[in-house]
Design a protein around this motif. Structure first.
Motif: not given
Length: 130
Positions: A44-59
Motif C-alpha cells: 500500500s505504501m507504493a500505491g500511496s507514493f504514486f497517488l500522493n505524487a500525482r494528486f496531493t503534491y502534483r509533482v
C-alpha cells in the motif's frame, strides 16, 4: 495550497487504508498477523507514493522521491506496528481491527514528512491559512 494538500492527503490516506486493510485481511488468511501487516503495508505504501505524487503534491514521481518515500512512512510504520502489537498482545483486543486503530495516530507525522520529501524546497510550515 497547504489546505488542499492536507485534504487530498487525507482522502488518499483513507483510500490507502482501505487497500491496506483489504490486503491485510487477505494475507491474514495464510500469514501471522505481523507478517500480514508488513506485506500489506509495503504494497500500500507504493500505491500511496504514486497517488500522493500525482494528486496531493502534483509533482512528477522520480526514482529519488520513490526511494526516499519509505522514509516518510518510517514513523508511520513504527507507530502502527507498535500499536498493532499493543492492541493484540497487550490489550488482547483482537487482530482484525488493530491496524485501523493504530494507524490514526501516525497520520499527522506521515503528512509532514511526506511533504518534506515530495516538496523538498517548500517551507516546513503547516499553517492552514492558505
Amino acid at each position: 495550497m497547504i489546505a488542499r494538500q492536507i485534504i487530498t492527503f487525507a482522502v488518499i490516506g483513507v483510500l490507502n487504508t482501505a487497500v491496506y486493510y483489504g490486503l491485510y485481511l487477505l494475507f491474514l488468511i495464510r500469514l501471522p498477523y505481523l507478517a500480514a501487516h508488513v506485506l500489506a503495508f509495503a504494497l500500500s505504501m507504493a500505491g500511496s507514493f504514486f497517488l500522493n505524487a500525482r494528486f496531493t503534491y502534483r509533482v512528477r514521481p522520480t526514482w529519488r522521491k520513490f526511494l526516499l518515500f519509505p522514509l516518510t512512512n518510517a514513523a508511520n510504520f513504527v507507530v502502527t506496528t507498535a500499536g498493532v502489537y499493543v492492541i493484540v498482545d497487550v490489550l488482547h483486543a483482537g487482530s482484525r481491527f488493530a491496524p485501523l486503530l493504530a494507524s490514526a495516530a501516525a497520520i499527522p507525522v506521515t503528512f509532514l514528512v511526506s511533504r518534506r520529501v515530495m516538496l523538498p524546497g517548500a517551507a516546513p510550515r503547516v499553517a492552514v491559512d492558505e
